[in-house]
Design an enzyme around this catalytic site. Structure first.
Site: not given
Ligand code: NAP
Lengths: 507, 384
Positions: A195-196, A258
């Site tokens: 999950d960047h 996010h």
């Protein structure tokens, strides 16, 4: 883990945690993500001298490419997308010498890949340490993982790990199936789900803010906090991703991963240590405590919208349904607002308002902790006219920083109070360029640190929360309301907050 | 002539008559700066994360360090107190302190301001320095003392100022007589333990060399060669005439290897051709390692900087060489590994900047002292 040899020279070096010599294999090595994010990140790690002593990169995809062609293409791509410019040609040349491509159109291709990896291990004196990075469309995840298993691509010695891009499944069930398939080849502690957002410096700073300082945590609960607002606002539309986005929508694209990650970081209890187990254990507890949304009273808790035509940053933009690749009668949501509750001791009764959308007026990701007003008003109403409740705002992007809103006396005779901002600007305090999220995440995966990656139970709980809402919307008779591009979403979203006598922040 | 150096008020700010006047002037400057910023709809944060005290006995050094501090301000905003010991012209004359202050704006960080104060000690005023530094320190922030040149280890002013510091920063590259100064620094460092940290910027310059050498031996197949080193060669830069012989950095590198790998002296350092040194040490297993430190003229390198390293080893009849070369332009290091004379691996990396401001910045980020440095220094002193 096999032979870990101690290197007596490492002691006392500031870069004490350099990854071990290894090879990274990127499936989808010719794709967009690789050329825009992964390869620039790897090159920048090389520039910062953070790559292991011996290291090589093998790109894989179905369409064949020669090593030379691959290097040339990436040379251009990295030149364009690297955060540091211009390209350092000396470093690139040396970097590219250890960059290869193998076509994997069929079973034979995987055998070729295996032979290439074995040879690299021999040449590099490494220990068959391998990081497999799945940067392909999600449909390819399972076949590739199975092929890694079937063709024995895991080295006989050393470690093997797999990094999986988002999206991880499209609902709870498919995510579970995917995890099970992966587990036929990799143990959970070898699985690194990206999950960047978690790789962003300012997101990690949430934890530092909360748990390295003594002054915030005592206030961080229902007694002092009135409510929390989390905003992930984009100005862009669907761009070239319509094919994917039509199937996903804002709920799967942003909320499931996010937004829920940000929520977990803000709401979690202090972990016992900053390590993968402690941090993720605490985050999962928040997701477990998240009150499921009541499908019968959905509009009290979840609002969706889809952008129509409008103006963003002075430019006329088309409606979502007019975008290329989008169905004329698409019901995909490009906006979501949620009112959530975390049912635990700390947060009972405190609303968490979250919103995300495309084509909003301004690009902004932030978390605002709104505090309760002072219990007793000492100053006259006129004096405190200009006083807003205290708010602590963690700005994730852009203008990374923290600000605290509080009242101060206006310097005139008598008392007049005005709200002022105490600002901490991340960029101005540490003038170094923050590393890109992918640099952090790739380096962590190479070191085997999974703290900033999503664990199976986290993904499972995330889907458990969003699935019922997605299902309810899918079966609802009405299409999502349209909001004008360049506005803060549909009117219903305002009602979600104003019904509680509150308002969305002016982000 | 008896005036000593002239102070450039445009650079250092106007003179203030005493501490109180100085503080008043700083306050006035701060207010003016905020007013100016407000006109441009900005705010100025008065930021300070540390007190930085610089000692210099030449105006040139004082100015150069002030420039570095200013370049650093965006990352490490500080209250900087520059002490300029202007003894020359006033030998024997009555000592007097002169103070200047201003608020330079850090380049590309106009919203951060920091404070710079110059204290110029005219004549024999060294022993008054501490008394003026103490009231000027921002309370509760760490004090870094950056001593330019060779510290007068036995000097009274030095002792007093070090007494105020949490950290002493020196640069052994500036030491005129490293064979005397390095042992002296080792003694200071031993005394410092637990009281203040000690940093040698020259050691920081070695970091990229240490990193690469270390990384060679992260490779499992090459790790065993570390136990069977047979020779080490280190080159360091000299000017064209070979007059500035400054081997401190190269010697620290040897000291580091010796301390980490348990090498013992068997022969004292002996001078060889043209300012080089040739000697031998004993490995942990008693075998002999030939060490050669030699000056080389190379364009684009600062005098004394390490220019290349070659480590030779032999194991089970196989020869191995681990080589790092430095290319001046553009600044790079190339690391290669040769097994049996055949090149097995090579990579090129950018060499981080050695600008003083970068070095200092690096050091200011770290609070504690560096035991690895202390051990390297101790090993070096034993070799000497
Ligand atoms: N692009 C982004 O900014 C971004 C951001 C976040 C997440 N992601 C995620 O990252 C992944 C990749 O996205 P992308 O935009 O890079 O896609 P893309 O440009 O379409 O590239 C897909 C790559 O995968 C390869 N590929 C497809 N099937 C394969 C298979 N069975 N075996 C091996 N290689 C295969 C393709 O090459 P061949 O067709 O030759 O096989 C191509 O190299 C997706 O899961 C996406 O959701 C992308």
């Amino acid at each position: 883990m096999a032979t870990t040899v101690v290197n007596p020279l490492r002691e006392g070096l500031r870069l004490a945690r350099t990854p071990e010599p290894s090879t990274i294999v990127i499936f989808g090595g010719s794709g967009d993500l690789t050329s825009r994010k992964l390869m620039p990140a790897l090159y920048n790690l090389a520039l910062q001298r953070l790559l292991p002593a011996t290291f090589s990169i093998v790109g894989a995809a179905r369409q064949p490419l020669t090593d030379k062609r691959y290097r040339d293409e990436l040379h251009t791509a990295v030149g364009e997308h690297s955060r540091t410019k211009p390209l350092n040609e000396e470093v690139w040349r040396s970097f590219a010498e250890h960059l290869y491509f193998v076509g994997t159109p069929d079973e034979r291709g995987y055998d070729t890949l295996g032979q290439r990896l074995d040879r690299l291990d021999q040449d590099l004196g490494t220990n068959a340490n391998r990081l497999f990075y799945l940067a392909t469309p999600p449909a390819a995840y399972e076949p590739i993982v199975k092929a890694i298993g079937a063709h024995g691509l895991r080295g006989s010695t050393g470690w093997s790990r797999v990094v999986i891009e988002k999206p991880f499944g499209r609902d709870r069930e498919s995510a579970r199936v995917l995890t099970e398939t992966i587990h036929t080849v990799f143990r959970e502690d070898e699985v690194f789900r990206i999950d960047h957002y978690l790789g962003k410096e300012t997101v990690q700073n949430i934890l530092v803010m909360r748990f390295a300082n003594g002054i915030f945590e005592p206030l961080w609960n229902r007694q002092y906090v009135d409510h929390v607002q989390i905003t992930v606002a984009e100005t862009i539309g669907v761009e070239e991703r319509a094919g994917y986005y039509e199937q996903a929508g804002a709920m799967r694209d942003i909320v499931q991963n996010h937004l829920l990650q940000l929520l977990a970081l803000v709401a979690m209890e202090p972990p016992a240590a900053f390590d993968d187990k402690s941090v993720r254990d605490e985050k999962v507890k928040v997701l477990h405590a998240l009150r499921p949304v009541d499908a019968d009273r959905l509009s009290d808790h979840a609002i969706r919208g889809q952008y129509g035509r409008g103006f963003v940053e002075g430019v006329a933009v088309p409606a979502y349904r007019e975008e290329q690749g989008v169905a004329k009668d698409s019901r995909t949501e490009t906006y979501v607002a949620l009112k959530c509750f975390v049912d635990n001791w700390r947060w009972e009764g405190i609303p968490f308002y979250m919103r995300t959308g495309k084509r909003l007026p301004k690009r902004s990701t932030e978390i605002a902790i709104q505090f309760r007003v002072a219990p007793h008003q000492v100053f006259s109403r006129e004096a405190s006219e200009g006083l807003d409740p205290n708010a602590l705002v963690l700005r994730i992007q852009p203008d990374e920083g923290v600000s605290l809103k509080f009242g101060a006396k206006v310097p005139v005779q008598g008392i007049r109070i005005r709200t002022v901002n105490m600002d901490f600007d991340y960029g101005a305090s540490f003038m170094v360029d923050a590393p890109d999220a992918y640099e952090t995440l790739i380096l962590d995966a190479l070191r085997g640190d999974a703290t900033l990656f999503t664990r199976r139970d986290e993904v499972d709980q995330q889907w458990a929360f969003v699935d019922p809402i997605i299902d309810a919307w899918a079966t609802a008779p009405a299409a999502p309301p349209i909001y004008e591009a360049g506005t803060w979403g549909p009117a219903d979203a305002d009602a979600l907050v104003t019904a509680d006598g509150r308002a969305w922040r002016k982000a | 002539m008896a005036q000593g150096v002239t102070i450039d008020a445009a650079f250092w700010g106007a003179e203030a008559a005493g501490i109180v006047a100085l503080e008043r002037e700083l306050k006035r400057l701060r207010r003016a700066q905020s007013a100016h910023a407000r006109e441009q709809a900005r705010t100025v944060a008065r930021a300070a994360v540390l007190n930085l005290v610089v000692y210099a006995d030449r105006e040139l050094h004082a100015r150069r360090s002030a420039q570095s501090i200013s370049d650093l301000a965006s990352r490490h905003p500080s209250r900087a107190i520059v002490l300029l010991a202007d003894r020359g012209a006033h030998e024997g004359a009555e000592g007097r302190l002169e103070m200047h202050c201003h608020l330079p704006t850090a380049e590309n960080a106009t919203q951060v301001c920091y404070e710079q104060i110059l204290i110029r000690a005219r004549g024999d005023a060294d022993e008054r320095l501490a008394s003026v530094v103490i009231p000027l320190l921002v309370p509760d922030l760490p004090v870094f003392l950056w001593w330019t040149g060779s510290p007068p280890v036995a000097g009274r002013a030095f002792g007093q100022l070090v007494g105020l510091a949490d950290r002493l920063v020196v640069d052994s590259a500036d030491f005129a007589r490293p064979e005397e100064m390095l042992p002296a620094i080792a003694r200071i460092s031993a005394q410092a333990r637990g009281r203040f940290g000690l940093t040698d910027l020259n050691w920081t310059r070695l970091t990229p060399w240490r990193e690469i050498v270390t990384s060679f031996f992260d490779v499992p197949a090459w790790r065993p060669f570390l136990d069977t080193v047979t020779g080490v060669r280190v080159g360091f830069a000299v000017d064209m005439d070979g007059r500035q012989i400054l081997p401190s950095q190269a010697l620290l590198f040897i000291g580091w290897l010796a301390s980490r790998l348990g090498w013992r002296p068997i022969e004292a350092l002996a001078p060889s051709e043209a300012g080089g040194l040739l000697f031998a040490v004993a490995r942990a297993d008693g075998a002999r390692i030939q060490i050669r430190v030699r000056p080389r003229f190379e364009r684009g390198l600062a005098d004394g900087d390490v220019s290349g390293v070659r480590i030779q080893a032999e194991r089970d009849g196989q020869q191995a060489e681990f080589v790092i070369k430095r290319q001046p332009d553009p600044r790079h290091q190339t690391a290669s590994v040769l097994l049996g004379g055949e090149r097995r691996w090579e990579r090129t990396m950018p060499l981080p900047s050695f600008e003083i401001v970068e070095l200092i910045g690096e050091e200011l980020a770290i609070m504690g002292s560096d035991p690895t440095y202390e051990e390297a220094l101790a090993a070096l002193v034993r070799l000497g």
